[in-house]
Design a protein around this motif. Sequence first.
Motif, PDB file in Angstrom:
ATOM      1  N   LEU A   1      -9.426 -22.164  16.662  1.00  0.00           N
ATOM      2  CA  LEU A   1      -8.682 -23.311  15.201  1.00  0.00           C
ATOM      3  C   LEU A   1      -7.418 -22.782  15.034  1.00  0.00           C
ATOM      4  CD1 LEU A   1      -9.176 -25.085  13.740  1.00  0.00           C
ATOM      5  CD2 LEU A   1     -10.397 -24.071  12.128  1.00  0.00           C
ATOM      6  N   SER A   2      -7.356 -21.608  14.703  1.00  0.00           N
ATOM      7  CA  SER A   2      -6.393 -20.636  14.402  1.00  0.00           C
ATOM      8  C   SER A   2      -5.379 -20.755  15.370  1.00  0.00           C
ATOM      9  CB  SER A   2      -6.999 -19.102  14.247  1.00  0.00           C
ATOM     10  OG  SER A   2      -7.731 -18.666  13.069  1.00  0.00           O
ATOM     11  N   ARG A   3      -5.451 -20.777  16.245  1.00  0.00           N
ATOM     12  CA  ARG A   3      -4.051 -20.887  17.639  1.00  0.00           C
ATOM     13  C   ARG A   3      -3.471 -22.277  16.941  1.00  0.00           C
ATOM     14  NH1 ARG A   3      -8.189 -17.186  20.806  1.00  0.00           N
ATOM     15  NH2 ARG A   3      -9.108 -20.194  22.072  1.00  0.00           N
ATOM     16  N   SER A   4      -4.690 -22.920  17.222  1.00  0.00           N
ATOM     17  CA  SER A   4      -4.129 -24.491  17.872  1.00  0.00           C
ATOM     18  C   SER A   4      -3.101 -24.742  16.212  1.00  0.00           C
ATOM     19  CB  SER A   4      -5.242 -25.688  17.479  1.00  0.00           C
ATOM     20  OG  SER A   4      -5.793 -25.635  18.528  1.00  0.00           O
ATOM     21  N   LEU A   5      -3.241 -23.849  14.608  1.00  0.00           N
ATOM     22  CA  LEU A   5      -2.867 -24.226  13.729  1.00  0.00           C
ATOM     23  C   LEU A   5      -2.011 -23.467  13.844  1.00  0.00           C
ATOM     24  CD1 LEU A   5      -2.603 -24.605  10.800  1.00  0.00           C
ATOM     25  CD2 LEU A   5      -3.719 -22.901  10.060  1.00  0.00           C
ATOM     26  N   ALA A   6      -1.245 -22.152  14.479  1.00  0.00           N
ATOM     27  CA  ALA A   6      -0.770 -21.586  14.539  1.00  0.00           C
ATOM     28  C   ALA A   6       0.477 -22.598  15.626  1.00  0.00           C
ATOM     29  CB  ALA A   6      -0.690 -19.756  15.006  1.00  0.00           C
ATOM     30  N   GLN A   7       0.690 -22.942  16.048  1.00  0.00           N
ATOM     31  CA  GLN A   7       1.258 -23.556  17.186  1.00  0.00           C
ATOM     32  C   GLN A   7       1.263 -24.900  16.010  1.00  0.00           C
ATOM     33  OE1 GLN A   7      -0.503 -25.868  20.328  1.00  0.00           O
ATOM     34  NE2 GLN A   7       1.232 -25.596  21.384  1.00  0.00           N
ATOM     35  N   ARG A   8       0.639 -25.207  15.658  1.00  0.00           N
ATOM     36  CA  ARG A   8       1.015 -26.653  14.857  1.00  0.00           C
ATOM     37  C   ARG A   8       2.204 -25.962  13.672  1.00  0.00           C
ATOM     38  NH1 ARG A   8      -1.017 -31.889  12.844  1.00  0.00           N
ATOM     39  NH2 ARG A   8       0.403 -32.667  11.941  1.00  0.00           N
TER      40      ARG A   8
ATOM     41  N   ASP B   1       4.222 -23.609  13.805  1.00  0.00           N
ATOM     42  CA  ASP B   1       5.186 -23.476  14.715  1.00  0.00           C
ATOM     43  C   ASP B   1       6.186 -24.808  15.330  1.00  0.00           C
ATOM     44  OD1 ASP B   1       4.959 -20.795  14.095  1.00  0.00           O
ATOM     45  OD2 ASP B   1       3.743 -19.933  16.236  1.00  0.00           O
ATOM     46  N   ASN B   2       5.671 -25.107  15.893  1.00  0.00           N
ATOM     47  CA  ASN B   2       6.183 -27.200  16.222  1.00  0.00           C
ATOM     48  C   ASN B   2       6.856 -28.167  15.519  1.00  0.00           C
ATOM     49  OD1 ASN B   2       6.369 -25.081  18.945  1.00  0.00           O
ATOM     50  ND2 ASN B   2       4.589 -25.876  19.097  1.00  0.00           N
ATOM     51  N   ASP B   3       6.152 -27.918  14.454  1.00  0.00           N
ATOM     52  CA  ASP B   3       5.877 -29.125  13.174  1.00  0.00           C
ATOM     53  C   ASP B   3       7.289 -28.898  12.546  1.00  0.00           C
ATOM     54  OD1 ASP B   3       5.672 -31.354  11.424  1.00  0.00           O
ATOM     55  OD2 ASP B   3       3.751 -30.994  11.487  1.00  0.00           O
ATOM     56  N   THR B   4       7.991 -29.871  12.490  1.00  0.00           N
ATOM     57  CA  THR B   4       9.255 -30.188  12.152  1.00  0.00           C
ATOM     58  C   THR B   4       9.642 -30.398  10.274  1.00  0.00           C
ATOM     59  OG1 THR B   4       9.709 -32.102  12.786  1.00  0.00           O
ATOM     60  CG2 THR B   4      11.172 -30.544  14.378  1.00  0.00           C
ATOM     61  N   ASP B   5       8.283 -31.806  10.696  1.00  0.00           N
ATOM     62  CA  ASP B   5       7.902 -31.700   9.061  1.00  0.00           C
ATOM     63  C   ASP B   5       6.880 -30.409   7.950  1.00  0.00           C
ATOM     64  OD1 ASP B   5       9.072 -34.319   9.556  1.00  0.00           O
ATOM     65  OD2 ASP B   5       6.688 -34.618   9.867  1.00  0.00           O
ATOM     66  N   TYR B   6       6.998 -29.419   8.983  1.00  0.00           N
ATOM     67  CA  TYR B   6       6.129 -28.357   7.676  1.00  0.00           C
ATOM     68  C   TYR B   6       7.474 -27.878   7.244  1.00  0.00           C
ATOM     69  CZ  TYR B   6       3.314 -23.969   6.863  1.00  0.00           C
ATOM     70  OH  TYR B   6       3.178 -23.364   5.980  1.00  0.00           O
ATOM     71  N   LYS B   7       6.867 -27.221   6.197  1.00  0.00           N
ATOM     72  CA  LYS B   7       7.399 -26.508   4.770  1.00  0.00           C
ATOM     73  C   LYS B   7       6.474 -25.914   4.781  1.00  0.00           C
ATOM     74  CE  LYS B   7      11.250 -29.545   5.375  1.00  0.00           C
ATOM     75  NZ  LYS B   7      12.176 -29.222   7.506  1.00  0.00           N
ATOM     76  N   SER B   8       6.770 -24.227   4.958  1.00  0.00           N
ATOM     77  CA  SER B   8       6.317 -23.485   4.057  1.00  0.00           C
ATOM     78  C   SER B   8       6.462 -23.599   2.628  1.00  0.00           C
ATOM     79  CB  SER B   8       6.842 -22.325   4.537  1.00  0.00           C
ATOM     80  OG  SER B   8       7.506 -21.761   4.206  1.00  0.00           O
ATOM     81  N   ASP B   9       7.204 -23.457   1.477  1.00  0.00           N
ATOM     82  CA  ASP B   9       7.461 -23.948   0.595  1.00  0.00           C
ATOM     83  C   ASP B   9       6.558 -24.969  -0.271  1.00  0.00           C
ATOM     84  OD1 ASP B   9       9.453 -24.963   1.796  1.00  0.00           O
ATOM     85  OD2 ASP B   9      11.029 -25.383  -0.034  1.00  0.00           O
ATOM     86  N   ARG B  10       6.117 -26.260   0.669  1.00  0.00           N
ATOM     87  CA  ARG B  10       5.338 -26.727  -0.299  1.00  0.00           C
ATOM     88  C   ARG B  10       3.654 -26.838   0.372  1.00  0.00           C
ATOM     89  NH1 ARG B  10       6.707 -32.527   2.197  1.00  0.00           N
ATOM     90  NH2 ARG B  10       5.095 -33.033   0.733  1.00  0.00           N
TER      91      ARG B  10
ATOM     92  N   TYR C   1      -2.769 -17.975   4.668  1.00  0.00           N
ATOM     93  CA  TYR C   1      -3.853 -18.188   5.051  1.00  0.00           C
ATOM     94  C   TYR C   1      -3.170 -17.558   6.951  1.00  0.00           C
ATOM     95  CZ  TYR C   1      -7.547 -18.933   9.055  1.00  0.00           C
ATOM     96  OH  TYR C   1      -8.527 -19.653   9.807  1.00  0.00           O
ATOM     97  N   TYR C   2      -2.018 -18.875   7.009  1.00  0.00           N
ATOM     98  CA  TYR C   2      -1.216 -18.345   8.327  1.00  0.00           C
ATOM     99  C   TYR C   2      -0.476 -17.241   8.878  1.00  0.00           C
ATOM    100  CZ  TYR C   2       2.427 -18.971  11.821  1.00  0.00           C
ATOM    101  OH  TYR C   2       3.431 -18.823  13.548  1.00  0.00           O
ATOM    102  N   HIS C   3      -0.190 -16.137   8.170  1.00  0.00           N
ATOM    103  CA  HIS C   3      -0.422 -14.727   7.969  1.00  0.00           C
ATOM    104  C   HIS C   3      -0.653 -14.029   8.618  1.00  0.00           C
ATOM    105  CE1 HIS C   3       4.121 -15.929   8.686  1.00  0.00           C
ATOM    106  NE2 HIS C   3       4.182 -16.874   7.329  1.00  0.00           N
ATOM    107  N   LYS C   4      -2.055 -14.737   7.085  1.00  0.00           N
ATOM    108  CA  LYS C   4      -2.848 -13.484   6.902  1.00  0.00           C
ATOM    109  C   LYS C   4      -3.548 -13.330   8.758  1.00  0.00           C
ATOM    110  CE  LYS C   4      -6.893 -15.031   5.590  1.00  0.00           C
ATOM    111  NZ  LYS C   4      -7.993 -15.262   4.459  1.00  0.00           N
ATOM    112  N   SER C   5      -3.606 -14.621   9.344  1.00  0.00           N
ATOM    113  CA  SER C   5      -4.310 -14.199  10.474  1.00  0.00           C
ATOM    114  C   SER C   5      -4.118 -13.302  11.000  1.00  0.00           C
ATOM    115  CB  SER C   5      -4.788 -15.911  10.453  1.00  0.00           C
ATOM    116  OG  SER C   5      -3.594 -16.794  11.017  1.00  0.00           O
ATOM    117  N   GLU C   6      -1.991 -13.659  11.596  1.00  0.00           N
ATOM    118  CA  GLU C   6      -1.503 -13.516  12.246  1.00  0.00           C
ATOM    119  C   GLU C   6      -1.692 -11.897  12.433  1.00  0.00           C
ATOM    120  OE1 GLU C   6       2.754 -14.475  10.974  1.00  0.00           O
ATOM    121  OE2 GLU C   6       2.482 -16.035  12.572  1.00  0.00           O
ATOM    122  N   LYS C   7      -2.052 -10.665  11.111  1.00  0.00           N
ATOM    123  CA  LYS C   7      -2.158  -9.692  10.823  1.00  0.00           C
ATOM    124  C   LYS C   7      -3.072  -9.438  11.712  1.00  0.00           C
ATOM    125  CE  LYS C   7      -0.162  -9.671   7.112  1.00  0.00           C
ATOM    126  NZ  LYS C   7       0.065  -8.958   5.528  1.00  0.00           N
TER     127      LYS C   7
END
Length: 88
Positions: free
Chosen positions: A57-64, A66-75, A82-88
């Motif tokens: 689930l974490s790998r799928s989220l990270a991939q999504r 990274d590749n989803d052009t509609d994703y805006k981290s500020d939104r 969560y994404y950055h926490k799981s990278e550590k």
Amino acid sequence: MMADQKPGDLSNPAHVLPDSIRQAVAAAAVEPISSLDNLTTELASDSDLHDAFEAQLSRSLAQRLDNDTDYKSDRFPNTEEYYHKSEK
């Protein structure tokens, strides 16, 4: 049909995996070797499978993300946190 259903609490694999497998078995119109109840009971109690599910689930989220052009981290600050926490 399954896309219309909400996934539920993905943080609890003991509930998510058996429900998901029940849906998959019904959609595939197959029968487990033993029984559906036995299969779902085993899924609910298998901690190794739960760990693998959470990791996937974490790998799928990270991939999504990274590749989803509609994703805006500020939104989506909670997702970004969560994404950055799981990278550590």
